[in-house]
Scaffold this motif. Structure first.
Motif, PDB file in Angstrom:
ATOM      1  N   ILE A 108       0.871  -1.182   0.000  1.00 33.63           N
ATOM      2  CA  ILE A 108       0.000   0.000   0.000  1.00 33.63           C
ATOM      3  C   ILE A 108       0.911   1.235   0.000  1.00 33.63           C
ATOM      4  CG2 ILE A 108      -1.915   1.164   1.150  1.00 33.63           C
ATOM      5  CD1 ILE A 108      -2.674  -1.577   0.478  1.00 33.63           C
ATOM      6  N   PHE A 109       0.603   2.162  -0.873  1.00 32.77           N
ATOM      7  CA  PHE A 109       1.431   3.374  -0.961  1.00 32.77           C
ATOM      8  C   PHE A 109       0.560   4.624  -0.893  1.00 32.77           C
ATOM      9  CE2 PHE A 109       4.241   0.326  -2.976  1.00 32.77           C
ATOM     10  CZ  PHE A 109       5.502   0.740  -2.587  1.00 32.77           C
ATOM     11  N   GLN A 110       1.235   5.735  -0.602  1.00 35.12           N
ATOM     12  CA  GLN A 110       0.602   7.030  -0.791  1.00 35.12           C
ATOM     13  C   GLN A 110       1.442   7.767  -1.837  1.00 35.12           C
ATOM     14  OE1 GLN A 110       1.161  10.339   1.999  1.00 35.12           O
ATOM     15  NE2 GLN A 110      -1.058  10.441   2.143  1.00 35.12           N
ATOM     16  N   LEU A 111       0.778   8.299  -2.864  1.00 31.30           N
ATOM     17  CA  LEU A 111       1.495   9.055  -3.893  1.00 31.30           C
ATOM     18  C   LEU A 111       1.230  10.529  -3.655  1.00 31.30           C
ATOM     19  CD1 LEU A 111       3.015   9.170  -6.684  1.00 31.30           C
ATOM     20  CD2 LEU A 111       0.767   9.222  -7.730  1.00 31.30           C
ATOM     21  N   ARG A 112       2.300  11.317  -3.605  1.00 35.04           N
ATOM     22  CA  ARG A 112       2.121  12.775  -3.494  1.00 35.04           C
ATOM     23  C   ARG A 112       2.608  13.414  -4.789  1.00 35.04           C
ATOM     24  NH1 ARG A 112       4.399  14.077   2.572  1.00 35.04           N
ATOM     25  NH2 ARG A 112       2.934  12.730   3.679  1.00 35.04           N
ATOM     26  N   VAL A 113       1.728  14.155  -5.401  1.00 35.43           N
ATOM     27  CA  VAL A 113       2.074  14.830  -6.660  1.00 35.43           C
ATOM     28  C   VAL A 113       2.121  16.325  -6.386  1.00 35.43           C
ATOM     29  CG1 VAL A 113       1.339  15.275  -9.011  1.00 35.43           C
ATOM     30  CG2 VAL A 113       0.990  13.025  -8.003  1.00 35.43           C
ATOM     31  N   HIS A 114       3.280  16.934  -6.577  1.00 35.47           N
ATOM     32  CA  HIS A 114       3.421  18.370  -6.331  1.00 35.47           C
ATOM     33  C   HIS A 114       3.395  19.077  -7.680  1.00 35.47           C
ATOM     34  CE1 HIS A 114       4.770  17.190  -2.298  1.00 35.47           C
ATOM     35  NE2 HIS A 114       5.505  16.288  -2.907  1.00 35.47           N
ATOM     36  N   ILE A 129       9.757   9.270  -7.118  1.00 33.62           N
ATOM     37  CA  ILE A 129      10.849   8.819  -6.255  1.00 33.62           C
ATOM     38  C   ILE A 129      10.179   8.038  -5.122  1.00 33.62           C
ATOM     39  CG2 ILE A 129      12.658   9.579  -4.683  1.00 33.62           C
ATOM     40  CD1 ILE A 129      13.045  11.972  -6.471  1.00 33.62           C
ATOM     41  N   THR A 130      10.644   6.818  -4.887  1.00 36.19           N
ATOM     42  CA  THR A 130       9.926   5.937  -3.963  1.00 36.19           C
ATOM     43  C   THR A 130      10.641   5.838  -2.625  1.00 36.19           C
ATOM     44  OG1 THR A 130       9.462   4.683  -5.945  1.00 36.19           O
ATOM     45  CG2 THR A 130       8.800   3.699  -3.886  1.00 36.19           C
ATOM     46  N   LYS A 131       9.857   5.887  -1.537  1.00 34.43           N
ATOM     47  CA  LYS A 131      10.435   5.699  -0.212  1.00 34.43           C
ATOM     48  C   LYS A 131       9.738   4.522   0.452  1.00 34.43           C
ATOM     49  CE  LYS A 131       9.747   7.774   4.302  1.00 34.43           C
ATOM     50  NZ  LYS A 131       9.525   6.488   4.819  1.00 34.43           N
ATOM     51  N   MET A 132      10.525   3.575   0.912  1.00 35.47           N
ATOM     52  CA  MET A 132       9.958   2.429   1.618  1.00 35.47           C
ATOM     53  C   MET A 132       9.691   2.809   3.078  1.00 35.47           C
ATOM     54  SD  MET A 132       9.535   0.273  -0.434  1.00 35.47           S
ATOM     55  CE  MET A 132       9.614   0.711  -2.114  1.00 35.47           C
ATOM     56  N   ALA A 133       8.863   1.998   3.715  1.00 29.66           N
ATOM     57  CA  ALA A 133       8.459   2.311   5.095  1.00 29.66           C
ATOM     58  C   ALA A 133       9.660   2.424   6.023  1.00 29.66           C
ATOM     59  CB  ALA A 133       7.501   1.239   5.603  1.00 29.66           C
ATOM     60  N   ASP A 134      10.693   1.617   5.757  1.00 36.86           N
ATOM     61  CA  ASP A 134      11.819   1.612   6.709  1.00 36.86           C
ATOM     62  C   ASP A 134      12.904   2.617   6.351  1.00 36.86           C
ATOM     63  OD1 ASP A 134      12.451   0.419   4.427  1.00 36.86           O
ATOM     64  OD2 ASP A 134      13.129  -1.498   5.255  1.00 36.86           O
ATOM     65  N   GLU A 135      12.691   3.423   5.282  1.00 34.52           N
ATOM     66  CA  GLU A 135      13.748   4.375   4.907  1.00 34.52           C
ATOM     67  C   GLU A 135      13.516   5.717   5.600  1.00 34.52           C
ATOM     68  OE1 GLU A 135      15.389   3.684   0.539  1.00 34.52           O
ATOM     69  OE2 GLU A 135      13.232   3.858   0.553  1.00 34.52           O
ATOM     70  N   HIS A 136      14.605   6.476   5.714  1.00 36.53           N
ATOM     71  CA  HIS A 136      14.516   7.790   6.346  1.00 36.53           C
ATOM     72  C   HIS A 136      14.104   8.819   5.294  1.00 36.53           C
ATOM     73  CE1 HIS A 136      15.497  11.412   8.454  1.00 36.53           C
ATOM     74  NE2 HIS A 136      16.474  11.702   7.595  1.00 36.53           N
ATOM     75  N   GLU A 171       6.421  11.944  -5.404  1.00 38.55           N
ATOM     76  CA  GLU A 171       7.008  10.990  -4.457  1.00 38.55           C
ATOM     77  C   GLU A 171       5.987   9.915  -4.110  1.00 38.55           C
ATOM     78  OE1 GLU A 171       8.370  13.068  -0.993  1.00 38.55           O
ATOM     79  OE2 GLU A 171       6.787  14.553  -1.085  1.00 38.55           O
ATOM     80  N   LEU A 172       6.509   8.698  -3.980  1.00 37.80           N
ATOM     81  CA  LEU A 172       5.657   7.541  -3.695  1.00 37.80           C
ATOM     82  C   LEU A 172       6.130   6.990  -2.342  1.00 37.80           C
ATOM     83  CD1 LEU A 172       3.517   5.626  -4.920  1.00 37.80           C
ATOM     84  CD2 LEU A 172       5.370   4.318  -5.920  1.00 37.80           C
ATOM     85  N   LEU A 173       5.249   7.061  -1.345  1.00 40.52           N
ATOM     86  CA  LEU A 173       5.677   6.706   0.009  1.00 40.52           C
ATOM     87  C   LEU A 173       4.930   5.454   0.461  1.00 40.52           C
ATOM     88  CD1 LEU A 173       5.308  10.350   1.358  1.00 40.52           C
ATOM     89  CD2 LEU A 173       7.344   9.298   0.411  1.00 40.52           C
ATOM     90  N   GLN A 174       5.666   4.474   0.940  1.00 40.81           N
ATOM     91  CA  GLN A 174       5.009   3.242   1.377  1.00 40.81           C
ATOM     92  C   GLN A 174       4.331   3.472   2.729  1.00 40.81           C
ATOM     93  OE1 GLN A 174       7.549  -0.071   2.136  1.00 40.81           O
ATOM     94  NE2 GLN A 174       5.869  -1.546   2.145  1.00 40.81           N
ATOM     95  N   ILE A 175       3.101   2.956   2.848  1.00 45.04           N
ATOM     96  CA  ILE A 175       2.406   3.061   4.123  1.00 45.04           C
ATOM     97  C   ILE A 175       2.757   1.796   4.900  1.00 45.04           C
ATOM     98  CG2 ILE A 175       0.148   3.179   5.240  1.00 45.04           C
ATOM     99  CD1 ILE A 175      -0.839   4.690   2.816  1.00 45.04           C
ATOM    100  N   GLY A 176       3.465   1.967   6.014  1.00 48.67           N
ATOM    101  CA  GLY A 176       3.963   0.809   6.764  1.00 48.67           C
ATOM    102  C   GLY A 176       2.876   0.217   7.650  1.00 48.67           C
ATOM    103  N   PRO A 177       3.296  -0.662   8.522  1.00 48.78           N
ATOM    104  CA  PRO A 177       2.325  -1.344   9.399  1.00 48.78           C
ATOM    105  C   PRO A 177       1.597  -0.377  10.329  1.00 48.78           C
ATOM    106  CG  PRO A 177       4.623  -1.855   9.993  1.00 48.78           C
ATOM    107  CD  PRO A 177       4.665  -1.142   8.701  1.00 48.78           C
ATOM    108  N   HIS A 178       2.184   0.769  10.637  1.00 49.00           N
ATOM    109  CA  HIS A 178       1.526   1.684  11.581  1.00 49.00           C
ATOM    110  C   HIS A 178       0.580   2.632  10.872  1.00 49.00           C
ATOM    111  CE1 HIS A 178       4.357   0.128  14.394  1.00 49.00           C
ATOM    112  NE2 HIS A 178       5.392   0.587  13.692  1.00 49.00           N
ATOM    113  N   GLY A 179       0.308   2.393   9.623  1.00 51.63           N
ATOM    114  CA  GLY A 179      -0.616   3.280   8.931  1.00 51.63           C
ATOM    115  C   GLY A 179       0.064   4.590   8.577  1.00 51.63           C
TER     116      GLY A 179
END
Length: 1731
Positions: free
Chosen positions: A719-725, A816-823, A853-861
């Protein structure tokens, strides 16, 4: 090929036939025929000459697709004695295709010699030469004609042959053998209707296809036999073409056609590109191909009686489906034309050839194709209501129409092919009995199950695949030629990497990041590594079956080329420096072209894959995937770039439906995974799919393990959240009639879409909006998604109040993709705003600034996601602005606007604009101009400068555009938008404080600009280094004071006396001298360019090097405005003292930056933008007017420097020293010199041009002075008119074609903006001559003298000076100029004057600090003529210049006389004294002796009507003839052009006389007179009166070499020598077309002017006055009349004694026999009677 490949475009082919030389044949009347396709045009006939001079110009216009155009053959042929009744005999012809011309530099051949050969007799060799110019112009090409200078006849024919670079001059004849073996997979033509009809009529249902193959090559057509009713025709025939080699045609067109009683249709077309199957290097090879299968693509295979895509089968546009494949081979054999058994004609022949073995094209293998559809979105809503499925085909396998997939009994294999014939044939050829593997019952699945789409948003639907992804797989059988594709993939991979790297480097340069050279070095390193890798990999599998000669040769040449490229890449890498990056990029781009060329494999193997979207069994849209891109190999580098990868594929409409607006909407976007490989390699065909799926098989049970899945079910999803600026866009497409748009953007990602807000009336929207897509589900593993996320599609639409939104453009981006565990932090986050190019069809339609940017939604929502912190100061309701870390940093700028005026406003909604106002807006702030109260009376603004402040990004690349809008204030407070202009980049208006150092402003040091011939050492020391390239010490040549002036040798104007008369010179002398200089400068520049390329390796970074004085005798003039390092060493002979002017080969404003030094012109647009391929062309019609003004922007608060700059007048801000814009009256004087290469307007291929000039109210038509039948008219006229700026600011000069009846047609026109010229700092009102003179041809024509101009400029620029000092010096600011101080008036008296000094300062005004700029020299500009009906294609050029004189100044003097020179009358007297060694033609009847009755004929070229003959010298036994006969030829001659002028009526019906200009050439011929039959031609010589060999002193010394080896013989000109006597050879061609000597003539040539001839008249022939004495001809000539007995005795006793004896004896015998017969009967009777 771009989608527009099949679309017709305008082309114009212009051919000038200058002359022909060395035509083979005696005394012929040649005509040249120019033919392109079916159009033929003929020149006039020239009588009895084999070197005719025509100078005729022909133009052909075409409106066809470019492919068709470039395949057209242009044929030049010379025909002998053609007239109305007979077609004449062909002497020789020459052909080439238009594509060859178009690929030349400048798309043209100029003054080249075409070599003629006889197609019916290839053993004959050269039949002569035609000198011609050929140019092909497409839309928007501009042709640079080399300047038409006087034609020097140093025609080196061999060195200037009409051949492209690299083609050898000696082309040989060759045979081209094209073997056609067989075809398979032809489309079914028997749809049920047709079959039933046929059955009803004929009672049979056979195959309805009667195929044959047709080949077009070099204008010839060959056909095979017709194979009746066969889908698998076997021909085994070869078609033989005979054509020169290398051929000047690039492609051979091979077509399979269906023969039909009514009309034959093409079933498929293939082009064989000869450049790809040959190599012309030292180790090259002749064209060779195959035997190999070529695949043909065309329209869909469903047969309809009217096929809408028939064009595709003709090879126009991209085929949308497989049609057939054809087995062909081609080879070339060079003919030895000297051998006797060669057939001499070039007819196309068809012969049988033996059958080819099955394995010749390779072993048949079974291939396996697998595809998985992961996503199908953006399906057009028109088809959204029916179920949709996708069909994948490879060749005919998998195709629905061509036989449903069914098991075949013969073997357990599937045939989706075209019925069974192909299969069985192929299978028998392959050994597949031993394959006992377990996929025997594998049935192909080539279509996905139908599924109903669901709605995404208002425009698009998507298919609900979600977890379950459908798959397809197809088994097919093809010859195994993978090696070809592997090698192509290897090269393509190198090229892709290189292209990507180059784009990076360009991007680095464009965004001004640091160190582009480092990136370029990296790119070159990759390139050389790639090349060396190719060398190791490409050489495998050498012994596989089916390798053709071409495979081997291509491999060798590719390896050579790549080895070479790798070496070059290494060397260039070492040379990349910061300052050479741009040049090196150009070089590397050439590498890229070369790689792409090498990668294209001419011999096909596996056909391309087609993916069709079917809705309700109708084919809607397709995509074509080249098989090599998805081909699998064990070696990674050889694998296709898309094999085993998920690719985004957009489906498009087929054929012509895809043109224009319909083709821009996406039909569907699919994410598809494809894999193609041998069946036995198939174990890892699923390895590239995103992980986490289960396979679903078709059948359960044993053996199903190896069967491919029919669908995949995904277990894993992220599950991801995409932010388009979305920040802003600029230069968008104008979609509304106002010339603006109401844009909004729609963003698609996977099955989601969102829309930005609509911004009204703008082409540069700043949305500043963050769009959040929540809960986007993507399938597959986290890591894979991070490295290769799906693409985002952004479409921009124009909102309309009614109807659906209109498409304006599209662009793609990857987030640009960011996984849940990345900073979330640098360097990748927050993302930077970037520009994305927006495309609309093939055209760019603006750019968009955004970040994704495409940000992964981790286990904590969502709690873990980075917060969205927008700026706090704005509240836009639900719309989120772009957050702080991403939006640009702003700072405050002030923008000053100079409002000058509006021009050329057209009507808006039928009402004229009356009270316009200009609104300027940038980033939400703006300013309005004052209102123009009455546009007609004065279109200028009252208040000149206004300013406003605005917040703009610090980064200049992100500056928003500035919008200029013009509104018209109508009654009742209504406003109408007139037009608008968006200034996309403000960078050129940013004010940067001047660099102190560069121009040493405040240095107190004085810089001396000196004029002495030798630069003295002392002065060199005071030289200060200026910015590199400008000359501090400039030498000005000084006239030798009153010494002997040597006139330079120019053309034929050489005058014998040393002291030449100034009064002989006129403006034309100056003009011709200048053109010659221009030619030399251009030549020198070309040479310098070539040298520069050679010297690339050495670094030329002498940035601040010593500046050497410019020794160039081209007085300080620069070659082209910008090229400061023009090679100064023009050849020595140029040291003449003729004052020249500057000839600009283009428009003056092009040379001086459109004269926008402070006043800029902004075009105002209105109306919808055109959807042409080429947007800027359509924009011409959208221009509704112009705004004149300027902008200046700078940061506030302002620095002290700028305060000082602005200090003079604070209202004007940065716009100091600007004149007022009140109306001003000006006298405009237009000089029109000549026009060149006009487009013919009449049927006869000529035009009758005259000039028309329009400026404001005045409209001059010079109709009565039209020039009859001229395409290069010399007008030589000046016109005076009065104008008032700003009302009349555009001058239109047109050339019309005069017609006796009907209206005159416009040939072309050119428009000049006089106002910008008038106000320009470059002082374009009147060019400065190179010298100041008060009388003569170079008289000063400006009402202000140089001193007055200099004083005025100093005052305006607030400079100190001018101070005139003693010793010829003048000081301006800190520069000192020196020059002569004396002048001569008409009477030769010397006076002191400062004018020369002032002029010296003016000519070097660009060296003055702060205000300096180049002042315009006395000049002639060359302007292209355009015709609105044929936009973008030049219709000729016009040479002219304009002077402007303000009315408030002293009145100007009379206009310079530039009337065309009148030809001077001359008389040429030729005395034929004697001839010698003339060949003897006649045999004497009695004696058999050889003799000739000689006479000499002569004429001046082109005037055969004035031909004159001597009397006849009868019966010359030795070839000696005595004549003493005088020819007299009066003629009119133009010395500057070295041409004779003749005026004559073209025909009886001509309305008026036409003037011809022809070279001055004297023709002398020697003939043998016959009483009864036609006279025999014996030999001839042609003497060019300007350059001919000096005659030999005696007959002995006279030889054939005098004419053949001209370069070794001294040449003379009759115009210089005036009188010359000597012996010249007569030549003719023998049977082998070699020249042979046929006689010698002693002649005396004398040239006199008409006046001298009148004073000293002579008679023609041997008549009074000054008669020549009768020749003393020897007796033998009249032997018969004087002494017949003596002659008889001589004959009988000496020469024919025995013959006479025999004759006498024979006569006696006959006599006796006769008597015997006569008396016998009487005697018998007597005896019988017993008398």
């Amino acid at each position: 090929m771009e989608p527009s490949a099949g679309r017709p475009v305008d082309y114009q082919v212009s051919v000038t036939i200058v002359e022909a030389r060395q035509l083979v044949g005696l005394n012929m009347d040649p005509v040249v025929c120019v033919e392109i396709g079916d159009d033929k045009k003929y020149t006039q006939m020239k009588e009895s000459t084999n070197c005719p001079y025509y100078n005729e110009y022909f133009v052909f216009d075409f409106h066809v697709p470019s492919d068709v155009m470039f395949d057209k053959i242009l044929k030049l042929s010379v025909i002998h004695s053609k007239n109305l009744l007979r077609s004449g005999t062909l002497v020789g012809s020459f052909k080439l295709d238009i594509g060859t011309v178009y690929s030349q530099p400048e798309h043209q051949f100029f003054h080249k010699w075409a070599l003629l050969s006889d197609p019916d007799d290839i053993t004959a060799g050269c039949k002569g030469y035609i000198k011609c110019d050929i140019a092909v112009v497409g839309k928007g090409d501009n042709i640079k004609t080399p300047h038409k200078a006087t034609e020097t006849d140093e025609d080196d024919i061999e060195g200037n042959l009409l051949l492209p670079e690299g083609v050898p001059a000696e082309r040989q004849w060759a045979r081209y053998y094209v073997k056609i073996y067989r075809a398979e997979g032809l489309p079914k033509m028997n749809t049920s209707i047709m079959a039933n009809v046929k059955k009803a009529f004929i009672g049979e249902n056979k195959d309805l296809v009667d195929p044959y193959v047709q080949i077009l090559f070099a204008g010839q057509r060959g056909k095979t036999s017709i194979q009746k009713s066969s889908y698998e025709p076997i021909w085994n025939e070869q078609i033989v073409f005979t054509e020169m080699f290398p051929p000047l045609c690039k492609r051979m067109k091979v077509q399979i056609r269906d023969s039909d009683k009514v009309n034959d249709v093409a079933l498929g077309t293939h082009f064989i590109d000869l450049r790809k199957i040959a190599n012309d290097g030292d180790k090259g090879f002749l064209p060779t191909l195959g035997p190999a299968w070529v695949n043909m693509y065309g329209s869909t295979r469903s047969y309809t009686i009217m096929d809408e895509h028939q064009d595709l089968n003709e090879g126009l546009g991209e085929g949308v489906s497989f049609r057939a494949r054809l087995l062909v081979s081609l080879c070339v054999e060079i003919l030895d034309t000297s051998s006797p058994e060669v057939m001499s004609s070039t007819e196309v022949k068809v012969e049988g050839v033996p059958k080819i073995s099955e394995s010749a094209t390779g072993k048949v293998e079974d291939f396996f194709l697998f595809g998985a559809f992961l996503e199908a979105t953006m399906i057009d809503r028109k088809i959204g209501d029916k179920p949709i499925c996708f069909e994948v085909t490879i060749g005919n396998y998998g195709s629905e129409i061509d036989g449903v997939t069914k098991l075949k009994s013969s073997s357990g294999k599937k045939s989706g092919g075209d019925g069974d014939e192909e299969e069985t044939e192929l299978i028998h050829g392959s050994s597949d009995e031993e394959e006992g593997d377990d996929d025997n019952d594998l049935v192909s699945v080539s279509t996905t199950p139908p599924m109903k789409p669901v709605i995404t948003d208002r425009n698009y639907f998507h298919l609900p695949y979600f977890e379950r992804k459908p798959c397809i797989y197809i088994k097919s059988w093809w010859q195994d030629q993978r090696r070809r594709l592997y090698n192509a993939n290897l090269i393509d991979n190198i090229a892709d990497k290189l292209e990507e790297g180059l784009n990076d480097v360009q991007e680095v340069i464009k965004t001004e990041k640091a160190y582009p050279e480092r990136r370029l070095r990296g790119v070159l390193e990759d390139l050389s590594n790639g090349c060396s890798q190719f060398l190791t990999l490409a050489n495998k599998d050498q012994n596989q079956t089916g390798r053709t000669k071409l495979d081997k040769e291509r491999l060798k040449s590719c390896m050579r080329e790549l080895e070479n490229l790798g070496q070059q890449a290494k060397t260039i890498r070492t040379q990349v420096k910061k300052n050479t990056v741009r040049d090196k990029i150009k070089l590397v781009q050439n590498f890229l072209h070369k790689l792409r060329f090498l990668a294209d494999e001419p011999q096909h193997s596996i056909p391309d894959i087609y993916i069709w979207m079917m809705s309700n069994n109708k084919r809607i849209a397709y995509a074509r995937v080249p098989s090599k891109d998805i081909l699998y190999s064990g070696v990674d580098e050889e694998t296709g770039k898309d094999c085993g990868k998920v690719k985004t594929i957009f489906l498009k409409l087929p054929g012509k439906k895809g043109f224009g607006a319909a083709g821009w909407t996406v039909q569907a976007k699919t994410e598809i995974y494809l894999w193609l490989g041998l069946n036995r390699q198939r174990k890892d065909f699923l390895s590239g799919l995103p992980n986490g799926f289960e396979e679903n098989k078709m059948l359960k049970g044993p053996g199903s393990q190896s069967a491919p899945p029919i669908s995949l079910t995904y277990m894993m999803k992220q599950i991801f959240q995409l932010r388009v600026h979305m920040y802003q866009a600029r230069s968008l497409f104008a979609a509304d009639s106002s010339g603006l748009s109401d844009p909004f953007a729609r963003v698609f990602f996977s099955t989601h879409s969102q829309v930005t807000e609509v911004l009204n009336e703008t082409l540069c929207p700043t949305w500043d909006q963050l769009m959040v897509f929540d809960n986007v589900e993507l399938f597959g593993e986290v890591g894979e998604l991070r490295d290769d996320p799906p693409i985002i599609v952004i479409e921009i639409y124009d909102q309309d109040t009614v109807g659906k939104a209109e498409f304006m453009g599209r662009t793609f981006a990857k987030p640009i993709t960011k996984m849940a565990d990345e900073h979330y932090g640098p360097p990748r986050f927050p993302p930077q705003l970037e520009y994305y190019q927006i495309y609309r069809g093939n055209c760019t339609a603006g750019e968009m600034l955004a970040a994704f940017e495409l940000l992964q939604i981790g286990p904590h929502g969502k709690a873990d996601l980075p917060p969205i912190d927008g700026p706090t100061d704005m509240d836009r309701g639900p719309i989120l602005p772009v957050p702080l870390g991403i939006r640009p940093v702003l700072s405050k700028y002030r923008i000053e606007v100079l409002f000058w005026g509006l021009r050329d406003l057209k009507r808006v909604n039928l009402a004229a604009v009356d009270r316009p106002r200009v609104d300027i807006e940038c980033a939400g702030k703006g300013v309005q101009s004052s209102l123009i109260q009455n546009y007609k009376k004065n279109p200028n603004f009252g208040t000149l400068v206004k300013m406003f402040e605005v917040d703009l990004p610090e980064n200049e690349l992100l500056h928003p555009p500035l919008n200029i809008r013009v509104v018209d204030c109508r009654a009742f407070g209504r406003y109408t938008l007139v037009g608008n202009h968006a200034v996309t980049t403000l960078r050129k208006f940013i004010y940067r404080a001047a660099d102190k150092e560069a121009n040493n402003w405040n240095t107190q040091e004085e810089i001396i600009v000196n004029y002495e011939p030798e630069p003295s050492i002392k002065k060199m020391e005071t030289m200060v280094k200026l910015d590199s390239g400008s000359d501090a010490v400039v030498k000005i040549e000084e006239d030798d004071k009153g010494g002997k002036k040597k006139k330079r040798k120019k053309g034929g104007d050489e005058v014998e006396e040393e002291e030449f008369d100034e009064s002989m010179l006129d403006w034309w002398s100056k003009y011709f001298a200048s053109i010659e200089t221009l030619m030399e400068i251009l030549k020198a520049q070309e040479a310098a360019m070539a040298d520069a390329e050679e010297k690339e390796d050495q670094d030329i970074s002498a940035e601040g090097g010593e500046i050497k004085p410019d020794d160039s005798p081209v007085k300080g003039k620069k070659g082209k405005g910008k090229d400061k390092r023009r090679p100064g060493d023009i050849p020595e002979k140029k040291k003449h003292k003729l004052n020249e002017l500057q000839v600009y080969p283009k428009e003056l404003e092009k040379e001086f930056d459109n004269f926008e030094d402070w006043l800029h012109t902004f075009n105002l647009f209105r109306g919808k933008a055109g959807d042409d391929d080429d947007q800027n062309m359509a924009d011409e019609d959208r221009i509704i007017g112009k705004f004149k003004g300027s902008l200046c922007m700078y940061k506030v608060p302002v620095s002290d420097e700028m305060q000082r700059e602005m200090g003079f007048d604070s209202n004007m801000g940065m716009f100091q020293n600007i004149p007022t814009n009140d109306p001003i009256n000006v006298v405009v004087r237009v000089y029109i010199i000549r026009a060149t290469d006009l487009h013919p307007a009449d049927i006869n291929g000529k035009a009758d041009p005259y000039i028309a000039i329009k400026l404001g109210k005045s409209d001059i038509k010079d109709k009565e002075n039209y020039l009859s039948k001229q395409l290069n008219p010399i007008f030589g006229k000046s016109f005076d008119m009065e104008a008032t700026f700003p009302m009349d600011s555009t001058l239109t000069v047109s050339v019309y074609d005069w017609d006796l009846v009907g209206t005159d047609d416009l040939i072309g026109e050119t428009k000049l903006d006089l106002e910008n010229r008038y106000y320009s700092k470059h002082r374009a009102i009147c060019g400065l001559p190179s010298k100041y003179a008060v009388h003569g041809y170079n008289v000063w024509r400006d009402p202000l003298k140089p001193t007055q101009i200099l004083a005025k400029l100093c005052k305006e620029g607030k400079l100190d000076g001018p101070h005139y000092g003693p010793g010829g010096r003048v000081k301006v600011a800190n520069r000192i100029f020196m020059g002569p101080t004396e002048i001569e008036d008409e009477n030769g008296l010397k006076k002191q004057t400062d004018e020369h000094l002032a002029l010296t300062a003016l000519k070097h005004w660009e060296d003055i600090p702060r205000v300096g700029c180049k002042l315009i020299p006395e000049h002639v500009e060359t302007r292209p003529l355009l015709n609105p009906d044929k936009p973008g294609i030049e219709q000729g050029r016009i040479e002219m210049w304009v002077d402007m004189f303000p009315k408030d100044m002293p009145a100007p003097g009379p206009a310079i006389d530039i009337a065309p020179r009148k030809p001077k009358k001359f008389e040429l007297r030729v005395i034929i004294w004697n001839t010698d060694e003339v060949i003897l033609e006649d045999d004497d009847i009695f004696t058999g002796e050889k003799s000739s009755d000689i006479f000499v004929r002569g004429w001046l070229k082109g005037q055969q009507e004035d031909k004159q003959d001597t009397d006849v010298h009868y019966h010359s036994l030795t070839g000696e003839g005595l004549f003493n006969w005088r020819f007299i030829y009066p003629f009119d001659y133009l010395q500057a052009e070295e041409k004779i002028v003749i005026s004559k009526k073209e025909s009886m019906f001509a309305w008026d006389e036409t003037e011809y200009k022809i070279p001055a050439r004297l023709n002398l011929q020697v003939w043998d007179a016959d009483h009864f039959s036609a006279d025999d031609f014996l030999g001839a010589i042609e003497l060019d009166l300007n350059r001919f060999p000096r005659g030999a002193k005696t007959a002995k010394q006279c030889s054939i070499n005098m004419v053949l080896n001209e370069q070794d013989i001294p040449m003379v000109s009759i115009f210089k020598q005036r009188r010359i006597k000597g012996w010249w050879p007569f030549l003719a061609r023998d049977e082998n077309d070699e020249f042979e000597l046929t006689g010698k003539v002693e002649a005396e040539l004398q040239l006199m002017t008409a006046e001298e001839a009148e004073k000293n008249p002579v008679g023609e022939g041997r008549n009074e006055p000054e008669p020549l004495e009768k020749p003393n001809r020897p007796d033998t000539a009249f032997l018969w009349f004087l002494m017949p007995f003596k002659a008889i005795k001589n004959l009988i006793c000496n020469q024919y004694f025995w013959l006479t004896v025999k004759l006498v004896v024979a006569l006696l015998l006959v006599l006796i026999l006769g008597l015997f017969i006569y008396s016998m009967p009487g005697y018998m009777v007597k005896k019988l009677m017993g008398a």
